[in-house]
Enzyme design. Structure first.
Site, mmCIF file in Angstrom:
data_model
loop_
_atom_site.group_PDB
_atom_site.id
_atom_site.type_symbol
_atom_site.label_atom_id
_atom_site.label_comp_id
_atom_site.label_asym_id
_atom_site.label_seq_id
_atom_site.Cartn_x
_atom_site.Cartn_y
_atom_site.Cartn_z
ATOM 1 N N LYS A 100 -4.238 -6.174 7.068
ATOM 2 C CA LYS A 100 -4.615 -6.657 5.998
ATOM 3 C C LYS A 100 -3.468 -7.004 5.176
ATOM 4 O O LYS A 100 -3.548 -7.935 4.745
ATOM 5 C CB LYS A 100 -5.787 -5.921 6.008
ATOM 6 C CG LYS A 100 -6.882 -7.359 4.764
ATOM 7 C CD LYS A 100 -8.187 -6.403 4.884
ATOM 8 C CE LYS A 100 -9.340 -7.460 4.126
ATOM 9 N NZ LYS A 100 -10.856 -6.784 4.253
ATOM 10 N N ASN A 156 0.990 1.960 11.107
ATOM 11 C CA ASN A 156 1.851 2.488 9.667
ATOM 12 C C ASN A 156 2.940 3.369 9.804
ATOM 13 O O ASN A 156 2.832 4.144 10.076
ATOM 14 C CB ASN A 156 0.947 2.429 7.935
ATOM 15 C CG ASN A 156 1.901 2.754 6.710
ATOM 16 O OD1 ASN A 156 3.123 2.289 6.861
ATOM 17 N ND2 ASN A 156 0.847 2.919 6.068
ATOM 18 N N GLU A 166 8.948 10.844 4.346
ATOM 19 C CA GLU A 166 7.984 11.399 3.989
ATOM 20 C C GLU A 166 7.740 12.544 5.034
ATOM 21 O O GLU A 166 7.292 13.931 4.671
ATOM 22 C CB GLU A 166 7.244 11.053 3.351
ATOM 23 C CG GLU A 166 5.588 10.085 3.696
ATOM 24 C CD GLU A 166 4.635 10.936 4.188
ATOM 25 O OE1 GLU A 166 4.244 10.674 2.923
ATOM 26 O OE2 GLU A 166 4.004 11.194 5.260
ATOM 27 N N THR A 201 -5.397 2.526 -4.620
ATOM 28 C CA THR A 201 -4.282 1.919 -3.610
ATOM 29 C C THR A 201 -4.139 0.680 -3.949
ATOM 30 O O THR A 201 -2.956 0.211 -3.015
ATOM 31 C CB THR A 201 -4.482 2.664 -2.080
ATOM 32 O OG1 THR A 201 -5.738 2.197 -1.545
ATOM 33 C CG2 THR A 201 -4.672 4.603 -2.384
ATOM 34 N N HIS A 223 5.344 -4.272 3.014
ATOM 35 C CA HIS A 223 5.186 -3.358 3.583
ATOM 36 C C HIS A 223 4.486 -3.737 4.538
ATOM 37 O O HIS A 223 2.430 -4.517 3.559
ATOM 38 C CB HIS A 223 5.308 -2.609 2.531
ATOM 39 C CG HIS A 223 4.159 -1.052 2.768
ATOM 40 N ND1 HIS A 223 4.932 -0.399 3.443
ATOM 41 C CD2 HIS A 223 3.289 -0.334 1.910
ATOM 42 C CE1 HIS A 223 4.445 0.775 4.237
ATOM 43 N NE2 HIS A 223 3.329 0.917 3.051
ATOM 44 N N SER A 225 4.136 4.512 -2.980
ATOM 45 C CA SER A 225 3.167 4.973 -3.916
ATOM 46 C C SER A 225 3.601 5.670 -4.482
ATOM 47 O O SER A 225 4.507 6.536 -4.787
ATOM 48 C CB SER A 225 2.407 5.703 -2.346
ATOM 49 O OG SER A 225 0.976 5.015 -1.958
ATOM 50 N N CYS A 267 6.186 5.569 1.252
ATOM 51 C CA CYS A 267 6.494 4.587 1.805
ATOM 52 C C CYS A 267 7.882 3.954 1.956
ATOM 53 O O CYS A 267 8.694 2.612 2.019
ATOM 54 C CB CYS A 267 5.882 3.843 2.476
ATOM 55 S SG CYS A 267 4.136 4.872 3.006
#
Ligand SMILES: [Zn+2]
Lengths: 129, 349
Positions: free
Chosen positions: B239, B266, B80, B201, B234, B296, B112
């Protein structure tokens, strides 16, 4: 300023370290030449090794306008493991602690950004290993 | 049989710690570190971008594959953060590797998930017999707006995979895709930083699509979590992948080898693919590996791999992912980081 045409002509050397190796005496030239010191004109294209040793370097503190944000930075002469020497920027290092004899590898990096809207120029730089 | 013939990762040397970012914005670092399970992230040098990292990761993949770059029939880059708005990244990468001119290139985009999309497509090309070898790359130098939660995680890295039918290090046994239209994260034309729908999200986006993909592919393969040696999900923060793994019935030990995010951040399109490279670095022949990406917008691509005997021969031929993660680091202060990332700019005459 780098024009797209000039940049494009140098792509084999800038991207792939393509050198000319004399088919008669075996001497390798980077960038390639038309005539060898031995007088022969036949060359084979070879890709240089991507690891070597820093032979000497200088630290640029007052940089030309397009590189001013990068100062201070090091420009070095590197002898690649196949014996060919080239001049390259040495990056990802503290220039105050750089030493001759440092082992380096060649990495593909962005060399120059032509203004806000021009082309992005890529090529080789050296980084300490 | 089709599978991965060579793989490689690349990440910049620079890092910034969560404390260093939190200090600038008056945020509570311990609660970010606990909440997001993040410690530090990679930061590209000013001369590094998606193209340069793709080239380096691909060189590592080529060394492990042991093939002539001229044999590569396709180069697909998912990102991206393609450096140009118009002009392909793939042409530069294919040219730098020496794969031109008989090669098909395309730049993929799907937040992603763009990296795994390239893998998905190149695999089909090889399977169909259109090409002998194909290269798929996931790479990003993503940016979070200053002070936004994303700024603590958005980092840089790349993973590259060469697919083929001979000398396979991990076969691809099954693929699966799960996708719906879900506006959880986006960036409009001419906007510098992306926007996200905060808590939205999570459940309807990340968790729904990854569990949908993982459950779908396991059902199709008639496999259960305990059949896998490792799983990679991913990693937008530390977490989420641990939580989604638990929801699906995976244990921490299955996820941990590919769980790079606490020290890497990330890497967007590079995220689960880089996790796969770290997992292949330690896997043994016969291991089954599940990978589910997430992008996303929103969707998840699933892959089931079986590691072959050849893994032992190739893994030391290029730098291992965790070695790059843990050595030769250069910690930045926020000011240098802001300059490197173009968050502050010097006045020009
Ligand atoms: Zn000669």
């Amino acid at each position: 300023m780098v024009t797209p045409a000039r940049y494009w002509r140098e792509i084999p050397q800038r991207y792939r370290l393509e050198a000319g190796k004399c088919t008669r005496c075996g001497k390798t030239y980077f960038p390639p030449r038309l005539v060898c010191a031995c007088g022969a004109r036949e060359f084979e294209i070879v890709r240089l090794k991507d690891e070597g040793t820093l032979q000497t370097f200088t630290v640029i503190r007052v940089a030309p306008s397009q590189f001013v944000d990068e100062a201070p930075y090091a420009i070095g002469i590197v002898e690649l493991n196949d014996g060919v020497r080239l001049t390259a920027q040495v990056v990802d290092c503290d220039v105050e602690h750089l030493e001759i004899g440092q082992k380096v590898k060649v990495e593909f990096r962005r060399i120059q950004t032509v203004g806000e809207a021009g082309i992005l120029c890529y090529g080789y730089k050296c980084v300490p290993v | 049989m089709v599978g991965i013939v060579g793989y490689g990762a690349y990440m910049p040397r620079n890092r910034i710690r969560v404390e260093e970012i939190a200090k600038v914005w008056g945020a509570d670092a311990p609660s970010y570190k606990r909440g997001l399970m993040l410690e530090e992230k990679s930061v590209p040098s000013p001369d590094q971008d998606t193209i340069t990292m793709s080239v380096e990761a691909s060189k590592h993949a080529l060394r492990r594959a042991g093939i002539d770059p001229q044999e590569i029939g396709a180069v697909y880059i998912g990102s991206e953060s393609h450096p140009y708005a118009v002009k392909p990244s793939g042409t530069v990468v294919a040219e730098a590797l020496g794969a031109t001119p008989e090669v098909h290139t395309a730049d993929f985009e799907f937040a992603c998930k763009a990296g795994s999309e390239g893998m998905y497509v190149v695999l089909s090309q090889v399977e169909a017999g259109h090409i002998s070898y194909g290269l798929a790359i996931g790479a990003d130098t993503s940016q979070g707006a200053p002070g936004d939660a994303l700024e603590y995680a958005a980092s840089a890295g790349a993973a590259a995979f060469i697919f083929g039918k001979q000398n396979i290090v991990a076969s691809v046994d099954l693929t699966y895709a799960f996708m719906t239209d879900t506006p959880d994260f986006w960036r409009r034309e001419y906007q510098y930083y992306p926007r996200h729908a905060s808590r939205f999200t999570g459940e309807p986006a990340y968790f729904k699509h990854i569990t949908g993909c993982a459950r779908g592919i396991m059902e199709k393969a008639q496999m259960k979590p305990e059949d896998f040696a490792y799983a990679i999900f991913h990693q937008p923060n530390g977490k989420f992948p641990m939580r989604v793994g638990k929801m699906l019935g995976f244990k921490r030990e299955q996820i941990e080898p590919g769980w790079l995010v606490p020290k890497l951040g990330n890497t967007y399109s590079g995220s689960s693919p880089m996790g796969l490279t770290a997992t292949l670095d330690i896997a043994v022949p016969g291991d089954k590996i599940l990978m589910c990406s997430y992008g996303s917008g929103a969707g998840s691509d699933g892959f089931i791999f079986t590691v072959t005997d050849r893994i032992e021969e190739v893994r030391d031929m290029a730098p291992k992912t965790r070695v790059m993660l843990d050595s030769n680091k250069n910690y930045l202060e926020y000011g240098t980081y802001a300059k490197f990332r173009g968050k502050i700019n010097k006045i020009t005459e």
